[in-house]
Motif scaffolding. Structure first.
Motif, PDB file in Angstrom:
ATOM      1  N   PRO A  45      -2.256  -2.838  -9.313  1.00 27.63           N
ATOM      2  CA  PRO A  45      -1.047  -3.677  -9.382  1.00 27.63           C
ATOM      3  C   PRO A  45       0.185  -3.010  -8.782  1.00 27.63           C
ATOM      4  N   ALA A  46       0.295  -1.679  -8.873  1.00 30.53           N
ATOM      5  CA  ALA A  46       1.450  -0.988  -8.294  1.00 30.53           C
ATOM      6  C   ALA A  46       1.497  -1.146  -6.777  1.00 30.53           C
ATOM      7  N   GLN A  47       0.333  -1.140  -6.136  1.00 29.70           N
ATOM      8  CA  GLN A  47       0.296  -1.315  -4.680  1.00 29.70           C
ATOM      9  C   GLN A  47       0.711  -2.730  -4.276  1.00 29.70           C
ATOM     10  N   ILE A  48       0.300  -3.714  -5.054  1.00 34.44           N
ATOM     11  CA  ILE A  48       0.698  -5.093  -4.749  1.00 34.44           C
ATOM     12  C   ILE A  48       2.191  -5.283  -4.997  1.00 34.44           C
ATOM     13  N   LEU A  49       2.740  -4.666  -6.042  1.00 34.42           N
ATOM     14  CA  LEU A  49       4.180  -4.761  -6.294  1.00 34.42           C
ATOM     15  C   LEU A  49       4.979  -4.111  -5.174  1.00 34.42           C
ATOM     16  N   ALA A  50       4.480  -2.974  -4.672  1.00 36.79           N
ATOM     17  CA  ALA A  50       5.162  -2.328  -3.537  1.00 36.79           C
ATOM     18  C   ALA A  50       5.111  -3.220  -2.299  1.00 36.79           C
ATOM     19  N   ALA A  51       3.973  -3.889  -2.078  1.00 30.64           N
ATOM     20  CA  ALA A  51       3.868  -4.802  -0.938  1.00 30.64           C
ATOM     21  C   ALA A  51       4.804  -6.002  -1.110  1.00 30.64           C
ATOM     22  N   LEU A  52       4.927  -6.522  -2.333  1.00 25.85           N
ATOM     23  CA  LEU A  52       5.859  -7.619  -2.576  1.00 25.85           C
ATOM     24  C   LEU A  52       7.299  -7.198  -2.320  1.00 25.85           C
ATOM     25  N   TRP A  65      11.784   2.341  10.276  1.00 29.91           N
ATOM     26  CA  TRP A  65      12.307   1.003   9.988  1.00 29.91           C
ATOM     27  C   TRP A  65      11.431  -0.041  10.656  1.00 29.91           C
ATOM     28  N   ASN A  66      10.156   0.020  10.373  1.00 29.62           N
ATOM     29  CA  ASN A  66       9.192  -0.918  10.910  1.00 29.62           C
ATOM     30  C   ASN A  66       8.452  -1.575   9.746  1.00 29.62           C
ATOM     31  N   PRO A  67       8.461  -2.902   9.643  1.00 31.51           N
ATOM     32  CA  PRO A  67       7.837  -3.553   8.479  1.00 31.51           C
ATOM     33  C   PRO A  67       6.328  -3.365   8.419  1.00 31.51           C
ATOM     34  N   VAL A  68       5.665  -3.297   9.577  1.00 28.47           N
ATOM     35  CA  VAL A  68       4.213  -3.123   9.575  1.00 28.47           C
ATOM     36  C   VAL A  68       3.851  -1.748   9.022  1.00 28.47           C
ATOM     37  N   THR A  69       4.580  -0.714   9.453  1.00 29.12           N
ATOM     38  CA  THR A  69       4.336   0.633   8.932  1.00 29.12           C
ATOM     39  C   THR A  69       4.614   0.707   7.436  1.00 29.12           C
ATOM     40  N   ALA A  70       5.692   0.045   6.996  1.00 35.78           N
ATOM     41  CA  ALA A  70       6.020   0.049   5.570  1.00 35.78           C
ATOM     42  C   ALA A  70       4.934  -0.622   4.748  1.00 35.78           C
ATOM     43  N   LEU A  71       4.379  -1.727   5.254  1.00 40.25           N
ATOM     44  CA  LEU A  71       3.310  -2.399   4.519  1.00 40.25           C
ATOM     45  C   LEU A  71       2.040  -1.563   4.494  1.00 40.25           C
ATOM     46  N   ILE A  72       1.696  -0.935   5.609  1.00 35.29           N
ATOM     47  CA  ILE A  72       0.496  -0.097   5.657  1.00 35.29           C
ATOM     48  C   ILE A  72       0.614   1.072   4.682  1.00 35.29           C
ATOM     49  N   SER A  73       1.824   1.585   4.485  1.00 33.88           N
ATOM     50  CA  SER A  73       2.002   2.717   3.569  1.00 33.88           C
ATOM     51  C   SER A  73       1.775   2.337   2.114  1.00 33.88           C
ATOM     52  N   THR A  74       1.740   1.022   1.795  1.00 39.40           N
ATOM     53  CA  THR A  74       1.435   0.599   0.429  1.00 39.40           C
ATOM     54  C   THR A  74      -0.063   0.457   0.184  1.00 39.40           C
ATOM     55  N   TYR A  75      -0.888   0.601   1.215  1.00 37.04           N
ATOM     56  CA  TYR A  75      -2.330   0.473   1.064  1.00 37.04           C
ATOM     57  C   TYR A  75      -2.902   1.685   0.329  1.00 37.04           C
ATOM     58  N   PRO A  76      -4.145   1.603  -0.145  1.00 41.18           N
ATOM     59  CA  PRO A  76      -4.768   2.761  -0.805  1.00 41.18           C
ATOM     60  C   PRO A  76      -4.784   3.989   0.097  1.00 41.18           C
ATOM     61  N   GLY A  77      -4.390   5.111  -0.466  1.00 41.30           N
ATOM     62  CA  GLY A  77      -4.286   6.332   0.313  1.00 41.30           C
ATOM     63  C   GLY A  77      -3.116   6.337   1.261  1.00 41.30           C
ATOM     64  N   ALA A  78      -2.116   5.465   1.003  1.00 45.44           N
ATOM     65  CA  ALA A  78      -0.907   5.338   1.830  1.00 45.44           C
ATOM     66  C   ALA A  78      -1.236   4.978   3.267  1.00 45.44           C
ATOM     67  N   GLY A  79      -2.416   4.393   3.497  1.00 47.97           N
ATOM     68  CA  GLY A  79      -2.796   3.971   4.835  1.00 47.97           C
ATOM     69  C   GLY A  79      -2.935   5.110   5.820  1.00 47.97           C
ATOM     70  N   GLY A  80      -3.085   6.346   5.320  1.00 52.21           N
ATOM     71  CA  GLY A  80      -3.195   7.501   6.208  1.00 52.21           C
ATOM     72  C   GLY A  80      -1.870   7.951   6.785  1.00 52.21           C
ATOM     73  N   LEU A  81      -0.733   7.413   6.281  1.00 48.95           N
ATOM     74  CA  LEU A  81       0.585   7.770   6.790  1.00 48.95           C
ATOM     75  C   LEU A  81       1.191   8.878   5.941  1.00 48.95           C
ATOM     76  N   ALA A  82       1.882   9.788   6.591  1.00 47.32           N
ATOM     77  CA  ALA A  82       2.527  10.893   5.893  1.00 47.32           C
ATOM     78  C   ALA A  82       3.892  10.451   5.362  1.00 47.32           C
ATOM     79  N   THR A  83       4.380  11.124   4.347  1.00 48.30           N
ATOM     80  CA  THR A  83       5.681  10.835   3.785  1.00 48.30           C
ATOM     81  C   THR A  83       6.780  11.482   4.619  1.00 48.30           C
ATOM     82  N   TYR A  84       7.983  10.939   4.521  1.00 48.49           N
ATOM     83  CA  TYR A  84       9.129  11.518   5.204  1.00 48.49           C
ATOM     84  C   TYR A  84       9.767  12.564   4.293  1.00 48.49           C
ATOM     85  N   THR A  85      10.136  13.680   4.890  1.00 52.03           N
ATOM     86  CA  THR A  85      10.687  14.801   4.126  1.00 52.03           C
ATOM     87  C   THR A  85      12.159  14.967   4.458  1.00 52.03           C
TER      88      THR A  85
END
Length: 305
Positions: free
Chosen positions: A141-148, A229-249
């Motif tokens: 549910p946390a991943q779906i809330l992040a996507a919403l 600031w890309n919506p597709v990248t932001a949505l992929i980062s909510t997928y399981p395992g963060a979609g393979g994307l690294a976090t910003y530091t």
């Protein structure tokens, strides 16, 4: 006219239209048929006799529905706000709004909220479809809330940008076309710039050699900030395992891509609202020059003093 009167009028006009009901019906049917088509034609290949097959089917179904909904939101939202202001001018009712007690901010916020309600209503209507994913598993549910949250923020940004085009351009057809062009560039331009940078640095050729087994797989972090600031990248980062994307530091703080996208989108939304508030009244450039110009004090007044 007050802000509440404007908002009530806009909501009644928009929600009572037959087109609004048909948009919601077609939207839900499209999402539902897409999910049914995937389950009936591709779900059987993963196998339903074990939990891993069910989980994989649910995750893939969620990927498909979430990405399709993101693009549908970006495609539908400009239609609600891209003609909000210049449409009033075309119907010759804008002068009455200017003569009322409405301030510029009340006018912009009322038009924006009324336009965003329709888009957010589509997101709320599709929530039961995403709840079906829980029967398969693999999504929390946390991943779906992040996507919403990404959906709502994307709707606000696209709606505010379209409203700004409506205040800046006089013709509704032109403002609608410019809004859709801006949305396309918003999604595609970072990908094109990233491809050009990777091609110039030889990353693509090194990747092909690594895929052939000639050398180790290269890594590249040069273009990561292009997608902050890309919506597709932001949505992929909510997928399981963060979609393979690294976090910003930032210093010692690590921020998930969807959270960085949300904060940056809210800042840009505020800037667009300020610009829309300034350009909604007549002669914005003349008022800007009058505010920035410093008139010298008359010599006669100085001598009298």
């Amino acid at each position: 006219m007050t802000f509440l009167a404007l908002l009530t009028k806009e909501l009644r006009l928009r929600l009572r239209r037959e087109r609004t009901i048909w948009v919601i019906i077609i939207y839900i049917l499209l999402m539902g048929l897409l999910g049914w088509f995937y389950i009936s034609h591709f779900g059987g290949y993963n196998g339903y006799n074990n939990n891993n097959g069910l989980s994989e089917t649910g995750v893939n179904l969620y990927y498909l529905l979430s990405m399709v909904q993101l693009f549908l939101i970006m495609y539908i939202t400009p239609a609600f706000t891209a003609t909000a202001v210049n449409g009033e001018k075309e119907r010759q009712t804008f002068d009455m709004l200017l003569c009322s007690r409405l301030s510029s901010f009340s006018l912009i916020s009322g038009k924006l909220i009324a336009g965003l309600v329709n888009a957010i209503l589509l997101i709320a209507a599709s929530a039961p479809l995403f709840s079906l994913v829980f029967f398969f598993g693999g999504i929390t549910p946390a991943q779906i809330l992040a996507a919403l949250l990404v959906y709502v923020v994307t709707t606000i940004v696209v709606g505010t940008a379209s409203l700004f085009c409506s205040t800046l351009l006089s013709r509704p057809a032109v403002s609608t076309a410019v809004s859709y062009m801006a949305v396309v560039l918003w999604v595609v331009l970072p990908l094109l710039i990233s491809f050009i940078l990777l091609a110039s640095s030889g990353f693509i050729s090194a990747f092909l050699l690594a895929a052939a087994g000639s050398q180790p797989m290269p890594t590249n972090s040069q273009t990561s900030l292009l997608f902050v600031w890309n919506p597709v990248t932001a949505l992929i980062s909510t997928y399981p395992g963060a979609g393979g994307l690294a976090t910003y530091t930032i210093g010692k703080i690590r921020i998930a891509p969807w959270l960085a996208y949300t904060v940056l989108s809210l800042l840009i939304t505020g800037i667009l609202i300020i610009l829309s508030t300034w350009t909604v009244k007549p002669n914005p450039m003349g008022r800007l020059r009058s505010h920035t110009r410093k008139d010298p004090e008359p010599k006669e007044a100085t001598a009298t003093a």
